[in-house]
Design a protein around this motif. Sequence first.
Motif, PDB file in Angstrom:
ATOM      1  N   ALA A   1       3.131  20.524  -8.640  1.00 14.02           N
ATOM      2  CA  ALA A   1       3.747  19.233  -8.947  1.00 14.02           C
ATOM      3  C   ALA A   1       3.235  18.138  -8.019  1.00 14.02           C
ATOM      4  CB  ALA A   1       5.267  19.348  -8.847  1.00 14.02           C
ATOM      5  N   LEU A   2       3.016  18.481  -6.742  1.00 14.45           N
ATOM      6  CA  LEU A   2       2.462  17.509  -5.797  1.00 14.45           C
ATOM      7  C   LEU A   2       1.034  17.127  -6.194  1.00 14.45           C
ATOM      8  CD1 LEU A   2       3.772  19.017  -2.428  1.00 14.45           C
ATOM      9  CD2 LEU A   2       4.574  16.929  -3.554  1.00 14.45           C
ATOM     10  N   ILE A   3       0.250  18.121  -6.594  1.00 11.47           N
ATOM     11  CA  ILE A   3      -1.119  17.840  -7.032  1.00 11.47           C
ATOM     12  C   ILE A   3      -1.108  16.958  -8.275  1.00 11.47           C
ATOM     13  CG2 ILE A   3      -3.226  18.881  -7.971  1.00 11.47           C
ATOM     14  CD1 ILE A   3      -2.640  21.304  -6.129  1.00 11.47           C
TER      15      ILE A   3
ATOM     16  N   ALA B   1       7.601  30.036  -7.388  1.00 15.85           N
ATOM     17  CA  ALA B   1       8.286  28.742  -7.293  1.00 15.85           C
ATOM     18  C   ALA B   1       7.536  27.787  -6.367  1.00 15.85           C
ATOM     19  CB  ALA B   1       9.718  28.953  -6.795  1.00 15.85           C
ATOM     20  N   GLU B   2       7.026  28.295  -5.254  1.00 15.99           N
ATOM     21  CA  GLU B   2       6.269  27.446  -4.321  1.00 15.99           C
ATOM     22  C   GLU B   2       4.963  26.982  -4.946  1.00 15.99           C
ATOM     23  OE1 GLU B   2       7.927  29.344  -0.112  1.00 15.99           O
ATOM     24  OE2 GLU B   2       6.241  30.286  -1.170  1.00 15.99           O
TER      25      GLU B   2
ATOM     26  N   ALA C   1       3.580  20.927   3.090  1.00 13.96           N
ATOM     27  CA  ALA C   1       4.736  20.208   2.556  1.00 13.96           C
ATOM     28  C   ALA C   1       5.742  21.167   1.940  1.00 13.96           C
ATOM     29  CB  ALA C   1       4.280  19.178   1.516  1.00 13.96           C
ATOM     30  N   VAL C   2       5.246  22.226   1.308  1.00 10.86           N
ATOM     31  CA  VAL C   2       6.113  23.170   0.607  1.00 10.86           C
ATOM     32  C   VAL C   2       6.495  24.369   1.472  1.00 10.86           C
ATOM     33  CG1 VAL C   2       6.210  24.786  -1.357  1.00 10.86           C
ATOM     34  CG2 VAL C   2       5.234  22.494  -1.653  1.00 10.86           C
TER      35      VAL C   2
END
Length: 548
Positions: free
Chosen positions: A188-190, A181-182, A169-170
């Motif tokens: 944040a997704l987790i 940053a990645e 996704a990233v």
Amino acid sequence: MQTPKVLTALAIALTWACASVPRAPGSTHYDILITNARIVDGTGNPWYRGTVATIGDRIAYVGPSIPGLGAGRVIDARDQVVSPGFIDMLGHSEFSILRGPHAVSKITQGITSEVTGEVSSAWPQLALGEQPNPKYPWRSLGEYFGYLEKNGTAINLGTYVGTSSVREAVMGEVTRHPTEAEMKQMGALIDSAMRDGAFGVGTGLIYLPSTFFSTEELIALTKYATPYRGGYATHMRSEGAGLLDAVRETIRIAAEAGTWAEIRHIKSRSLEQMTQAVALIDSARRAGIDVTADQYPYIASGTGLAAMLNTWVQEGGQDSLVMRLRDPAIRARLKSELGADSAQGIRTAARTMVNEVDADSLKIYEGKLLTEIGRMRGQDAYDAAFDILIADRGRTSAIYFSFNEDALRYAMKQPWVSVGQDAGAVSPDSTGKWRERGHPRGFGTFPRILGLYVRQDSVITLEFAIRKMTSLAAQRVGISDRGLLRPGMYADITIFDPTTIIDRATFEQPSQLATGVSYVFVNGVPVVDNGVVTIALPGRALRGPGYR
């Protein structure tokens, strides 16, 4: 036979509220009453003879048989075992169950709940900023759970958030390490998935692109799950010569992330190596590091045929793989690598079976070992494998007969090893045919343990096996209201004949249903009724303890 009443949400709430008030068991009218049962309650305690009763979606009574108990439906278990519904600790049903919601291959084994999300997960299923596919329209794990329940399912389903999913996704499919940053974007997704009820972070470290994560990066990502009481579940980097180092990495990740770890489908090529792996885990547990494992009862694993090749040739996806396999110099290098491993009993052509192909022209090779296919084609066995992968665009699946039966049995005896079959739910199509070939574990894992390892070979006891399949699994992922036969728990119940339960699936004919399971209730509703699969879809989403 009479089917259970379908209650409205209000009626269920009122009925349960009344049932929770202390009273004599005989004064309550139950929906389902299971009598003459050998109760194995999931705790590991010895079985006893008694009765189990339900009201709505909950268990209302478990205990000695009492004359005069009333119910809308009475099931005479006739000395069969009544246990909590089995929890599959490793499934891959997040998408297949949307296509075939009755999960026939699961429920006929007595499975009522599944934990998925080993390598990838249902969410995130698209790149950041990308619009959802109308076929998979959810934008969060919470929306996926809502979609699942709206669609309907025969079993309960919970999931980890997969590192391959968050990475793709990233970062897409790039092979480099993530930037700071990645890493924050993946974190944040987790975090979002954990708030929606994920059980933790799941990873498959032999699969692209997760294989490119460093130990330190996995620790950092797992830390996002820790505040939500989520854990780290892993298909480790090695199940061969590097097994012990892989176990050490898992222990380190759990310790430094400050959480628990689950080793997926633990297995070994020798009893000595498994003994050493178990000793490492026991040592970690004595030191206060919560590491556990699950397993399936087969000495052969199943995955893509391309997985036998080293990571460098798989980079970039299937098209890149196919292009490289056309290069004579690369094929020579691969044969050298495979030959060296084969001398150590790893990735051996004589123990690798082509299981399923997409191309019709290759169907004649299904169910055959690479050495046999080589003879059929007049080729070296590995050249035959390369050419099949080219013709099948890299989509061929395989069975690897690589592991040791004594090691399997030794792991099965460990009190911290639960059961996961490493297969998604499958249901027949409208003609009664199964859509795909698979590994027999997808149809036989739980009955095989109960029939072969409990009844026939006495490797473990019935009560020990049921605990592994129920309360141990629920405890691991933080499900507090399933996995035991106890008043107030959800009514996930399996009834089976301990004298006949057995798997029937084989490597040659894997899509054969197990026998011996007579009733399966999910949230109080029968999905297998006197041996017959029903049309009911009472399953629900399972959310982890961090759900908010």
